[in-house]
Design an enzyme around this catalytic site. Sequence first.
Site, PDB file in Angstrom:
ATOM      1  N   ASN A 162      36.968  -5.321 -45.609  1.00  0.00           N
ATOM      2  CA  ASN A 162      37.246  -5.054 -44.208  1.00  0.00           C
ATOM      3  C   ASN A 162      38.730  -4.821 -44.194  1.00  0.00           C
ATOM      4  O   ASN A 162      39.576  -5.702 -44.145  1.00  0.00           O
ATOM      5  CB  ASN A 162      36.886  -6.579 -43.469  1.00  0.00           C
ATOM      6  CG  ASN A 162      37.205  -6.287 -42.003  1.00  0.00           C
ATOM      7  OD1 ASN A 162      37.478  -5.372 -41.505  1.00  0.00           O
ATOM      8  ND2 ASN A 162      36.955  -7.522 -41.295  1.00  0.00           N
ATOM      9  N   LYS A 175      40.055  -4.019 -41.395  1.00  0.00           N
ATOM     10  CA  LYS A 175      40.875  -4.322 -40.047  1.00  0.00           C
ATOM     11  C   LYS A 175      41.585  -3.013 -39.453  1.00  0.00           C
ATOM     12  O   LYS A 175      41.086  -1.831 -39.827  1.00  0.00           O
ATOM     13  CB  LYS A 175      41.523  -5.477 -40.256  1.00  0.00           C
ATOM     14  CG  LYS A 175      40.718  -6.700 -40.921  1.00  0.00           C
ATOM     15  CD  LYS A 175      41.336  -8.101 -40.733  1.00  0.00           C
ATOM     16  CE  LYS A 175      40.436  -8.987 -41.436  1.00  0.00           C
ATOM     17  NZ  LYS A 175      40.947 -10.556 -41.312  1.00  0.00           N
ATOM     18  N   HIS A 179      32.813 -10.699 -35.833  1.00  0.00           N
ATOM     19  CA  HIS A 179      34.194 -11.335 -36.780  1.00  0.00           C
ATOM     20  C   HIS A 179      34.897 -12.149 -35.844  1.00  0.00           C
ATOM     21  O   HIS A 179      35.114 -11.951 -34.666  1.00  0.00           O
ATOM     22  CB  HIS A 179      35.072  -9.995 -37.181  1.00  0.00           C
ATOM     23  CG  HIS A 179      36.043 -10.505 -38.261  1.00  0.00           C
ATOM     24  ND1 HIS A 179      37.058 -11.047 -37.919  1.00  0.00           N
ATOM     25  CD2 HIS A 179      35.884 -10.504 -39.485  1.00  0.00           C
ATOM     26  CE1 HIS A 179      37.911 -11.474 -38.847  1.00  0.00           C
ATOM     27  NE2 HIS A 179      37.314 -11.141 -39.992  1.00  0.00           N
ATOM     28  N   GLU A 213      37.759 -12.185 -35.214  1.00  0.00           N
ATOM     29  CA  GLU A 213      38.850 -11.726 -34.555  1.00  0.00           C
ATOM     30  C   GLU A 213      38.299 -11.039 -33.255  1.00  0.00           C
ATOM     31  O   GLU A 213      38.920 -11.056 -32.274  1.00  0.00           O
ATOM     32  CB  GLU A 213      39.557 -10.804 -35.239  1.00  0.00           C
ATOM     33  CG  GLU A 213      40.494 -11.505 -36.529  1.00  0.00           C
ATOM     34  CD  GLU A 213      40.663 -10.718 -37.729  1.00  0.00           C
ATOM     35  OE1 GLU A 213      40.389  -9.646 -37.946  1.00  0.00           O
ATOM     36  OE2 GLU A 213      41.298 -11.336 -38.874  1.00  0.00           O
ATOM     37  N   SER A 269      40.712 -15.358 -47.444  1.00  0.00           N
ATOM     38  CA  SER A 269      41.774 -15.422 -48.408  1.00  0.00           C
ATOM     39  C   SER A 269      40.952 -15.485 -49.895  1.00  0.00           C
ATOM     40  O   SER A 269      41.496 -16.053 -50.652  1.00  0.00           O
ATOM     41  CB  SER A 269      42.518 -16.666 -48.183  1.00  0.00           C
ATOM     42  OG  SER A 269      43.058 -16.789 -46.972  1.00  0.00           O
TER      43      SER A 269
HETATM   44  P1  13P Z   1      41.552 -12.368 -45.514  1.00  0.00           P
HETATM   45  O1  13P Z   1      40.816 -11.875 -46.904  1.00  0.00           O
HETATM   46  O2  13P Z   1      42.653 -11.407 -45.294  1.00  0.00           O
HETATM   47  O3  13P Z   1      41.734 -13.691 -45.413  1.00  0.00           O
HETATM   48  O4  13P Z   1      40.792 -11.695 -44.385  1.00  0.00           O
HETATM   49  C1  13P Z   1      39.243 -12.163 -44.328  1.00  0.00           C
HETATM   50  C2  13P Z   1      38.526 -11.670 -43.510  1.00  0.00           C
HETATM   51  O5  13P Z   1      38.593 -11.722 -42.238  1.00  0.00           O
HETATM   52  C3  13P Z   1      37.524 -10.501 -43.919  1.00  0.00           C
HETATM   53  O6  13P Z   1      36.518 -10.149 -42.805  1.00  0.00           O
END
Ligand code: 13P
Length: 253
Positions: free
Chosen positions: A9, A11, A93, A95, A208
Amino acid sequence: MRRKLAAGNWKMNGTRASLDEVRTLAAATSGARCEVLICPPATLLSRANEAAGTAPLRFGGQDCHADPSGARTGDISAEQLADAGARYVIVGHSERRTDHGETDAMVAAKALAARRAGLKAIICLGETLVEREAGQALAVIGRQLAGSVPDGAAGADTVIAYEPVWAIGTGLTPTPDQITEVHAALRAALLDRFGSGGWDFRLLYGGSVKPGNAAEIFALPEVDGALVGGASLKAADFLPIVAALSAAAAPVN
Ligand code: 13P
């Protein structure tokens, strides 16, 4: 057998220069034993698809509107994502839930839109740190699963991603026991609701995931892959994660 899935992802990261990463990934993952997916920003979907050529690398959107078209300034429909070459779309998600106030009902409507457009939905859920510390993690996740997964969903069109909010972008990860506990609860809830069809849903872990912890996470029961944020932006970081999942998918002799 559930096909393992390594999903990236991106983002709100990536411009045309990032297509070099796509080309590298496309070339290096064509023999992977797992499915490999990148969800770039929508601006890059079409070009990423072209950059991958005939490689089996797949692409997805990061969100979609529930409607197929209309007066929705700034939104993108599942049909438009499919038209740009997406096979998947991430919905719900954390976010989006936090920044855009998305509720379980909205997430379920988006997952239905994905199905209508022929996309597979990756439905995200996960507890906050406050909820975990209050002993509410399983209750929260159970509620999100019940509300965000639409009726009629099936493993062929739906993937569930467990992403504890406190592990996203923080470098923190749950213990193996905590991941196992949540994934077992998710599987049990899916079996309860969808009968034996509940076995077919792939369950991803996200939060992570890095080259250094991927193998340990992929060895856990009921972990069918990962949804990776930061470590999916560079092929050099994502490829070892794909390799770890490929190894976990290897037939045992
Ligand atoms: P990280 O791997 O940067 O922690 O993000 C995880 C995530 O939100 C994937 O959708």
